[in-house]
Design an enzyme around this catalytic site. Structure first.
Site, short mmCIF file in Angstrom:
data_model
loop_
_atom_site.label_atom_id
_atom_site.label_comp_id
_atom_site.label_asym_id
_atom_site.label_seq_id
_atom_site.Cartn_x
_atom_site.Cartn_y
_atom_site.Cartn_z
N GLY A 89 0.86 -1.18 0.00
CA GLY A 89 0.00 0.00 0.00
C GLY A 89 0.89 1.23 0.00
N PHE A 125 0.86 9.59 3.17
CA PHE A 125 1.39 9.69 4.51
C PHE A 125 2.00 8.40 5.03
CE2 PHE A 125 -1.69 13.03 4.00
CZ PHE A 125 -0.87 14.12 4.29
N VAL A 161 2.84 0.89 3.16
CA VAL A 161 2.58 -0.32 3.93
C VAL A 161 3.28 -1.50 3.24
CG1 VAL A 161 0.81 -1.84 4.91
CG2 VAL A 161 0.40 0.63 4.77
N LYS A 178 3.41 -0.60 8.59
CA LYS A 178 3.03 0.72 8.08
C LYS A 178 4.11 1.74 8.45
CE LYS A 178 -0.73 4.13 8.07
NZ LYS A 178 -2.17 4.36 8.29
N ASP A 220 -12.26 8.90 7.82
CA ASP A 220 -11.86 8.49 6.47
C ASP A 220 -12.44 7.11 6.15
OD1 ASP A 220 -10.68 8.84 4.01
OD2 ASP A 220 -8.66 8.36 4.67
P1 ADP Z 1 -2.82 5.18 4.45
O1 ADP Z 1 -2.91 6.18 5.56
O2 ADP Z 1 -1.59 5.36 3.63
O3 ADP Z 1 -4.07 5.09 3.64
P2 ADP Z 1 -3.60 2.59 5.53
O4 ADP Z 1 -3.47 2.29 6.99
O5 ADP Z 1 -4.97 2.86 5.03
O6 ADP Z 1 -2.60 3.78 5.18
O7 ADP Z 1 -2.98 1.38 4.70
C1 ADP Z 1 -2.89 1.46 3.28
C2 ADP Z 1 -3.26 0.14 2.67
O8 ADP Z 1 -2.38 -0.88 3.14
C3 ADP Z 1 -4.67 -0.34 3.02
O9 ADP Z 1 -5.63 0.18 2.17
C4 ADP Z 1 -4.51 -1.84 2.88
O10 ADP Z 1 -4.62 -2.23 1.52
C5 ADP Z 1 -3.08 -2.09 3.32
N1 ADP Z 1 -3.07 -2.46 4.74
C6 ADP Z 1 -3.03 -1.65 5.81
N2 ADP Z 1 -3.03 -2.35 6.96
C7 ADP Z 1 -3.11 -3.65 6.61
C8 ADP Z 1 -3.16 -4.89 7.34
N3 ADP Z 1 -3.13 -4.91 8.68
N4 ADP Z 1 -3.24 -6.04 6.63
C9 ADP Z 1 -3.25 -6.01 5.29
N5 ADP Z 1 -3.19 -4.91 4.56
C10 ADP Z 1 -3.13 -3.73 5.19
MG MG Z 2 -5.98 4.40 4.07
#
Ligand code: ADP
Ligand code: MG
Ligand code: ZN
Length: 510
Positions: A58, A62, A65, A83, A170
């Protein structure tokens, strides 16, 4: 590469991706990803002792991941999501995100946190990895029952975080991980979360508005509604170009907004704009109130500071109009937009590049009169140049799915674009309180840049009818549309809460 394109079976025990049909794409990005992984190991060397980082799954503005594998004490290998927050994140913001995960996470469909690494300004939040599918990839094949369960579990997560006084801010499918096969759900991404007035989370009591050092860019968004920057003096209005950007003035305390007129002001002419600047400084009133024009006095007003994080298409009307006191109801609205999307089979449903376009799109579905009336309740005057009728939700969704019986009278969804209506927002009750709003930012061009929303309805009919067989879309109960109607209540004060929604007749058996 997106995580959703890899399943657990695609990853061999030594961490190599062995899937073949996507190898082209993987190869194309892998060098970049390799470099990023190397940089991450360098920035936070402790990670290397625990994790074998396999891929980037991901990437946002900000955070990035990553998928990491750890060998556990008993020899098992386990997958984690790592992350990595951008180093410029505000420490309070980071701490607030972590606190949401630690206090509310790990149960009730809310992602938990396993560990957190920090070295200097680099922070990596470690969470259990949850394999998931992207809604955009599966929306066409979801059954009604899957949609019902999805919304039920989303509401469960919302009820849970709202109990702690956490407003997620969000809510959208990308932040609600869904594993269709194992029926698992997890709310993630508290990077924009804020607290209610009575929140139980200490860190959310801080005013987090604007703590992001970089305003969160949303694709294609025009920078007209950004967080109010530091006030800068504009004693002399200069060029036309400058006037088209929101100008700020230092002293807004004396300003009043009133419908009283003092003669028409030509919009954006230079001589008048100097007059307008003076008027603002002297606390004079303007003459554009409740019109769809924006006068120079209003152009000179400071932007209202109100939290408006999130993605335009999922923002509640009170967020779009910069209502200063926003509560957990904003998350419920976003859940309503998701349900609308799932019931109509269209994702994203609202695709707006800025707030006024988003508000106009809401009005095309919920009605302009209704929106104007609701906005009054939270102190905003919305003006729309044309009356837009409220749509019947069942008819709308069935039409978009292409399963409406023929000859059923359907009001076509106005296709966003072309001569779509414009709207402006002002603070309501102008004579009783000072207006701090910078309103009517998008006087011109609203709608010109609108992306094409619901495509031609008849072609859609052909496309979708084959997919709906056996998925329950011809038997959607009235309760689904009743709940949708209550989630998409334009008035946050009467909007259903997550707790109440869970008790809705649609979920009677759950
Ligand atoms: P951002 O603030 O950059 O949007 P997120 O916390 O939403 O960060 O994480 C971005 C992406 O990473 C998510 O949309 C998901 O696809 C993946 N992701 C985040 N946390 C997990 C997790 N615990 N397991 C699997 N995928 C994850
Ligand atoms: Mg997100
Ligand atoms: Zn005005």
């Amino acid at each position: 590469m997106e995580l959703s394109s890899i399943s657990a079976e695609d990853i061999s025990t030594d961490g190599c991706i062995i899937k073949s049909d996507r190898t082209k794409r993987i190869n194309k990005v892998s060098r970049d990803v390799e470099v990023d992984i190397e940089l991450l190991y360098k920035a936070v060397p402790q990670l290397a002792k625990v994790f074998h980082i396999i891929d980037k799954i991901g990437e946002g503005t900000f955070s990035s991941v990553y998928l990491g594998e750890a060998r556990m004490r008993d020899g098992r290998k386990e997958m984690f999501a790592l992350k990595h927050l951008i180093p410029t994140s505000h420490p309070t913001r980071i701490a607030a995100e972590l606190q949401c995960l630690t206090v509310a996470g790990g149960r009730e469909n809310v992602m938990g946190v396993t560990y957190c690494f920090r070295r200097e300004d680099h922070v990596v939040i470690v969470m259990p990895y949850m394999e998931h599918q992207a809604i955009v990839d599966i929306i066409g094949s979801l059954s009604f029952e899957e949609v019902r369960l999805y919304i039920y579990h989303l509401l469960k997560a919302l009820k849970h975080i709202h109990q702690f006084g956490i407003i997620h801010r969000d809510i959208k499918p990308n932040n609600f991980l869904y594993n269709r096969h194992s029926q698992m759900y997890a709310l993630v991404d508290f990077g924009l979360a804020q607290g209610t007035a009575d929140t139980q989370l200490k860190l959310l009591k801080v005013d987090l508005t604007g703590l992001r050092k970089v305003p969160r860019p949303v694709f294609g968004e025009r920078n007209l509604n950004s967080y109010a920057p530091s006030a800068s003096s504009t004693k002399q209005a200069a060029s036309k170009a400058e006037l088209e950007k929101p100008n700020k003035v230092k002293d807004q305390s004396k300003r009043r907004h009133s419908s009283a007129t003092w003669g028409p002001l030509p919009v954006r002419s230079q001589s008048c704009s100097q007059k307008a600047q003076r008027s603002v400084q002297q606390g004079l009133t303007c003459n554009c109130y409740l019109t769809d024009r924006v006068c120079n006095i209003c152009m000179a007003r400071k932007q209202q500071v109100a939290p408006r994080a999130g993605t335009p298409g999922f923002r509640a009307p009170e967020v779009l109009t910069k209502c200063p006191n926003q509560g957990t109801a904003i998350d419920v609205w976003s859940a309503g937009v998701i349900l609308l999307s799932l019931l109509s089979g269209r994702y994203p449903f609202f695709k707006a590049s800025d707030d006024l376009i988003a508000l106009t799109q809401i009005m095309t579905i919920r009605g302009s009169k209704e929106t104007i009336q609701a906005a009054k309740k939270f102190g905003k005057a919305v003006v729309c140049s044309r009356e837009l009728p409220r749509q019947d939700l069942r008819t709308l969704c069935e039409t978009l799915r292409g399963i409406n019986p023929p000859n059923n009278k359907v009001t076509p969804v106005p296709v966003a674009g072309g001569d779509i209506d414009r709207c402006t927002i002002q603070d309501y009750a102008p004579t009783t309180r000072p207006a701090a709003a910078k309103h009517g930012l998008l006087k011109d061009g609203v709608g010109k840049t609108l992306p094409n929303h619901p495509e031609d309805l008849s072609s859609n009919k052909r496309k979708c009818s084959s997919l709906t067989d056996g998925l329950g879309w011809d038997r959607v109960p009235d309760e689904a549309y009743d709940l949708l109607d209550q989630l998409l209540d334009l008035n946050p004060f009467t909007r259903i809460t997550a707790d109440q929604a869970l008790q809705h007749a649609l979920f009677r058996d759950l």
